[in-house]
Design a protein around this motif. Structure first.
Motif, mmCIF file in Angstrom:
data_model
loop_
_atom_site.group_PDB
_atom_site.id
_atom_site.type_symbol
_atom_site.label_atom_id
_atom_site.label_comp_id
_atom_site.label_asym_id
_atom_site.label_seq_id
_atom_site.Cartn_x
_atom_site.Cartn_y
_atom_site.Cartn_z
ATOM 1 N N THR A 47 45.138 51.235 33.325
ATOM 2 C CA THR A 47 44.010 50.724 34.084
ATOM 3 C C THR A 47 44.505 50.294 35.447
ATOM 4 O O THR A 47 45.669 49.988 35.630
ATOM 5 C CB THR A 47 43.377 49.513 33.388
ATOM 6 O OG1 THR A 47 44.376 48.507 33.215
ATOM 7 C CG2 THR A 47 42.810 49.893 32.032
ATOM 8 N N THR A 49 45.133 48.014 38.638
ATOM 9 C CA THR A 49 45.246 46.598 38.995
ATOM 10 C C THR A 49 46.363 46.424 39.994
ATOM 11 O O THR A 49 47.208 47.291 40.133
ATOM 12 C CB THR A 49 45.548 45.733 37.757
ATOM 13 O OG1 THR A 49 45.519 44.370 38.158
ATOM 14 C CG2 THR A 49 46.901 46.037 37.187
ATOM 15 N N ALA A 72 46.550 38.996 34.791
ATOM 16 C CA ALA A 72 45.895 38.792 33.509
ATOM 17 C C ALA A 72 44.395 38.694 33.725
ATOM 18 O O ALA A 72 43.926 38.536 34.833
ATOM 19 C CB ALA A 72 46.419 37.531 32.851
ATOM 20 N N ARG A 73 43.639 38.777 32.639
ATOM 21 C CA ARG A 73 42.186 38.774 32.762
ATOM 22 C C ARG A 73 41.668 37.455 33.312
ATOM 23 O O ARG A 73 40.975 37.412 34.306
ATOM 24 C CB ARG A 73 41.549 39.081 31.406
ATOM 25 C CG ARG A 73 41.646 40.543 31.025
ATOM 26 C CD ARG A 73 41.354 40.754 29.561
ATOM 27 N NE ARG A 73 42.415 40.223 28.729
ATOM 28 C CZ ARG A 73 42.410 40.292 27.409
ATOM 29 N NH1 ARG A 73 41.390 40.839 26.781
ATOM 30 N NH2 ARG A 73 43.409 39.811 26.713
ATOM 31 N N ASP A 74 41.975 36.345 32.671
ATOM 32 C CA ASP A 74 41.568 35.036 33.167
ATOM 33 C C ASP A 74 42.787 34.154 33.137
ATOM 34 O O ASP A 74 43.194 33.689 32.080
ATOM 35 C CB ASP A 74 40.448 34.446 32.294
ATOM 36 C CG ASP A 74 39.907 33.157 32.896
ATOM 37 O OD1 ASP A 74 40.528 32.647 33.845
ATOM 38 O OD2 ASP A 74 38.865 32.673 32.420
ATOM 39 N N PRO A 193 48.490 49.068 32.585
ATOM 40 C CA PRO A 193 47.482 48.664 31.591
ATOM 41 C C PRO A 193 47.531 47.170 31.313
ATOM 42 O O PRO A 193 47.968 46.718 30.258
ATOM 43 C CB PRO A 193 47.875 49.480 30.363
ATOM 44 C CG PRO A 193 49.362 49.609 30.479
ATOM 45 C CD PRO A 193 49.642 49.744 31.959
ATOM 46 N N THR A 194 47.070 46.368 32.249
ATOM 47 C CA THR A 194 47.213 44.918 32.135
ATOM 48 C C THR A 194 46.456 44.321 30.953
ATOM 49 O O THR A 194 46.906 43.349 30.365
ATOM 50 C CB THR A 194 46.747 44.231 33.429
ATOM 51 O OG1 THR A 194 45.415 44.667 33.736
ATOM 52 C CG2 THR A 194 47.650 44.604 34.581
ATOM 53 N N ALA A 195 45.287 44.881 30.637
ATOM 54 C CA ALA A 195 44.522 44.328 29.509
ATOM 55 C C ALA A 195 45.330 44.404 28.222
ATOM 56 O O ALA A 195 45.259 43.522 27.369
ATOM 57 C CB ALA A 195 43.199 45.076 29.361
ATOM 58 N N ASP A 196 46.111 45.470 28.070
ATOM 59 C CA ASP A 196 46.941 45.625 26.876
ATOM 60 C C ASP A 196 48.203 44.779 26.967
ATOM 61 O O ASP A 196 48.598 44.118 26.002
ATOM 62 C CB ASP A 196 47.314 47.098 26.701
ATOM 63 C CG ASP A 196 48.267 47.310 25.534
ATOM 64 O OD1 ASP A 196 47.839 47.096 24.394
ATOM 65 O OD2 ASP A 196 49.427 47.677 25.773
ATOM 66 N N THR A 199 47.591 40.857 26.465
ATOM 67 C CA THR A 199 46.720 40.448 25.371
ATOM 68 C C THR A 199 47.267 39.222 24.642
ATOM 69 O O THR A 199 48.470 39.066 24.466
ATOM 70 C CB THR A 199 46.527 41.601 24.370
ATOM 71 O OG1 THR A 199 45.640 41.174 23.328
ATOM 72 C CG2 THR A 199 47.847 42.030 23.757
ATOM 73 N N ARG A 200 46.353 38.350 24.215
ATOM 74 C CA ARG A 200 46.731 37.174 23.435
ATOM 75 C C ARG A 200 46.519 37.415 21.934
ATOM 76 O O ARG A 200 46.690 36.500 21.132
ATOM 77 C CB ARG A 200 45.907 35.960 23.888
ATOM 78 C CG ARG A 200 46.137 35.547 25.334
ATOM 79 C CD ARG A 200 45.381 34.256 25.632
ATOM 80 N NE ARG A 200 45.549 33.832 27.008
ATOM 81 C CZ ARG A 200 44.691 34.123 27.979
ATOM 82 N NH1 ARG A 200 43.618 34.836 27.722
ATOM 83 N NH2 ARG A 200 44.906 33.697 29.209
#
Length: 234
Positions: A47, A49, A72-74, A193-196, A199-200
């Motif tokens: 993705t 970013t 990171a997402r948030d 792929p930052t979302a992956d 991930t927490r």
């Protein structure tokens, strides 16, 4: 490599790092041509970013500087408070790691970039994500592949890690968490792929990120990131 045209042309300007595109102002150590050859089957799609950084006066304090991009997402400190106390990681050891490497907790800059230690000899741990030893999620460590004043960084050797190589994290309470490398990939800075990676949830793992690929003199940055994934050792 002393006296190379590229090194002599670079100024002693600051570094830039994270968001998950670890970039350096100095192109000292290039990853081997086969960096990224260990991509695991079924790797998640990339993705887009970016992670940039600014300057900082401290020699060891975390700062945002051009280096790997790690977003990171948030990432706000109050976004996801830990349900249980977190034991922070303190030291990274392992194959291709130069001795005991200090792990410094880092957050996110005002620009939304993951902060990194100013010194390439230290490595940042993303404190708003998982920690080594947590039962789930990715513990992300990132640092400069090299710096103008210090030469190769603590993570420069990650470009040579192979599947099965050991890594170890010593936590602040003295406990040890052992890992084995499961993959090494070379990813374009706009394709991380930052979302992956951040991930927490999911199985616990360790993720190391530093700069890689080719040095681009026009933007004084590497064009990719080296991402190493390690799973808890049995």
């Amino acid at each position: 490599m002393t006296g190379s045209p590229r090194r002599s042309a670079l100024s002693a300007a600051g570094l830039a790092v994270v968001g998950v595109a670890l970039t350096s102002w100095w192109g000292l150590s290039q990853p081997p041509p086969d960096a990224g050859a260990l991509a695991p089957a079924g790797a998640p799609p990339a993705t887009t970013t970016t992670l940039d950084a600014g300057a900082s006066p401290g020699a060891t304090a975390p700062v945002a500087v051009p280096g790997p991009v790690l977003a990171a997402r948030d990432a706000s400190p109050g976004a996801a408070p830990a349900a249980t106390p977190v034991v922070a990681p303190a030291v990274l050891r392992g194959h291709e790691v130069p001795g005991d490497v200090a792990l410094l907790p880092v957050g996110v800059s005002d620009a939304g970039a993951m902060e990194l230690p100013r010194s390439g000899r230290d490595v940042g741990w993303y404190r708003f994500g998982a920690a080594p030893g947590d039962p789930r999620g990715s513990a992300v460590l990132a640092g400069h592949v090299d710096t103008l004043g210090e030469g190769p960084g603590a993570l420069a050797g990650t470009t040579r890690l192979e599947v099965g190589d050991p890594l170890q994290v010593e936590r602040a309470d003295g406990s040890l968490v052992d890992y084995a490398v499961s993959a090494r990939v070379l990813v374009g800075k706009d394709e991380l792929p930052t979302a992956d990676l951040f991930t927490r949830s999911g199985a616990p793992r360790l993720v190391l990120i530093t700069c890689g690929g080719d040095w681009r003199e026009d933007v004084r940055s590497y064009d990719a990131n080296v991402v190493v994934t390690a799973e808890p050792a049995p």
